[in-house]
Every structure is written in C-alpha cells, then in structure tokens.
Write a protein that holds these residues in place. Sequence first.
Motif, mmCIF file in Angstrom:
data_model
loop_
_atom_site.group_PDB
_atom_site.id
_atom_site.type_symbol
_atom_site.label_atom_id
_atom_site.label_comp_id
_atom_site.label_asym_id
_atom_site.label_seq_id
_atom_site.Cartn_x
_atom_site.Cartn_y
_atom_site.Cartn_z
ATOM 1 N N GLN A 285 12.114 40.696 -69.105
ATOM 2 C CA GLN A 285 11.095 41.641 -69.550
ATOM 3 C C GLN A 285 10.236 40.977 -70.620
ATOM 4 O O GLN A 285 10.615 40.935 -71.790
ATOM 5 N N PRO B 191 6.723 40.456 -73.062
ATOM 6 C CA PRO B 191 6.024 41.437 -73.912
ATOM 7 C C PRO B 191 5.150 42.423 -73.134
ATOM 8 O O PRO B 191 4.884 43.516 -73.611
ATOM 9 N N SER B 192 4.741 42.056 -71.939
ATOM 10 C CA SER B 192 3.952 42.984 -71.117
ATOM 11 C C SER B 192 4.768 44.181 -70.646
ATOM 12 O O SER B 192 4.213 45.152 -70.124
ATOM 13 N N ARG B 193 6.092 44.103 -70.815
ATOM 14 C CA ARG B 193 7.052 45.164 -70.485
ATOM 15 C C ARG B 193 7.391 45.255 -68.998
ATOM 16 O O ARG B 193 8.216 46.062 -68.613
ATOM 17 N N GLN B 194 6.756 44.455 -68.168
ATOM 18 C CA GLN B 194 7.044 44.503 -66.733
ATOM 19 C C GLN B 194 8.370 43.817 -66.452
ATOM 20 O O GLN B 194 8.516 42.618 -66.650
ATOM 21 N N MET B 195 9.342 44.553 -65.953
ATOM 22 C CA MET B 195 10.643 43.978 -65.609
ATOM 23 C C MET B 195 10.496 43.143 -64.340
ATOM 24 O O MET B 195 9.994 43.631 -63.326
ATOM 25 N N TYR C 170 17.336 40.213 -65.032
ATOM 26 C CA TYR C 170 15.947 40.642 -65.113
ATOM 27 C C TYR C 170 15.337 40.089 -66.394
ATOM 28 O O TYR C 170 15.994 39.981 -67.418
#
Lengths: 114, 115
Positions: free
Chosen positions: B39, B41-45, B37
Amino acid sequence: DVKVTQSSRYLVKRTGEKVFLECVQDMDHENMFWYRQDPGLGLRLIYFSYDVKMKEKGDIPEGYSVSREKKERFSLILESASTNQTSMYLCASSSAPEQNYGYTFGSGTRLTVV
Amino acid sequence: AQTVTQSQPEMSVQEAETVTLSCTYDTSESNYYLFWYKQPPSRQMILVIRQEAYKQQNATENRFSVNFQKAAKSFSLKISDSQLGDTAMYFCASRITGTASKLTFGTGTRLQVTL
C-alpha cells in the motif's frame, strides 16, 4: 483492468449523522468486501457479500450495515456516526472462481467524524 | 479462526539493498493461500505476490520472493535491489479455500527505502 471505485476520497461528518460510503466495481465480480484500516490494527473486515441482496458479518460489524441492491455496487452505512468510526475504509471485490488470486481494492475513503 | 502476525511495525533499507519482511500465521486448515499486499502513499492496495499452501516451491515475482515455511507457519517477503518506489506499507494476508472465506490481514510493516 478491474476497477473498484470509492465515491469519496475524504469525508468529514458530524457525530450522529447517517453516513453512506459507496463502492462500485466494473468487472462483474460476485464478491465484495468492506474493510476498516487503522494504524497498528491492520485491515479488519466489517461486512462482505457474495451475491446481490446477500450479506455476511465480518469481524467488526457493530455500528455498521450494508446494502447490495445491484451486483456492481456495495454500500457501507453508518447509521449514527460516532468519533470511534473515524478511520480509513477500503472496499474490495473478487471474482468467485478466481478469489484465490486475491482481491482488487479501491483507493479508500478517509472518514473523519467530528 | 485465522490470525496473521507481522512483528515489525517499521523497517528501513537503503536503495539497491535487500530487505526481508516477516510474517507468521496460524490456521488449522490444510488448504489456504498466502498473500503480500503493498500500500503506497496513494493508498491503492496492490497484490505483490501469492503462495498456494500446497506448493512447496517458493513464489517469486521479479525482485520479490517469499520464504514459505509451512511447518513453522512462516511467510516472509524478500525484496531484492530495493527501489525508492518500494516505500510503502506491506500487509501479509491469508485466506482458507472455500466460498465463505475472507482475507485475514496482519497489522502491516511500514518500509522506508532511503538513498
């Protein structure tokens, strides 16, 4: 596309408060998960659910509870928030027949307990 | 119990170069799946690539490929022609087959792609 929506991107709460983190998915997935992400520790599973009103403890359930009254919604509850629960919380979902294809994640809630 | 180990906390690569992220895992099960996976900087995995343990052929997805060594329980990710947009945390994860099963993650590798 599957969407997993977490209600808050950032949250600041006081020690001792009861905190609700909400997660909603829109693709009728059976499985839903709550993970906690901390630097150097990766993602650790708190609770998961394979069906409505059903829940299973993950690896670090202490201090947390969950609720799944509807299929699309999975809530994480901190009964009495403590500073060591300051963290990033990630919700995920998967279809039961397709769970071997991985999970879909929300964008996370960064919780700070002061 | 499953464990997943990523021994490289941080890595850096220049744009257009190739980089390999390491991952080892431990399981007593014979049927399982492995994942990488991303991730940003937007944090969306975001799922990058997956591998079924029963398949010997290494999975590939465009510039991303894996080197799956089942006997050694190793599952490394190779990123070719690195791009600035590849800058992210990368997590290796495993899942054994079965209903009551979950993804187990490693601690992550932070990859920085530089000009």
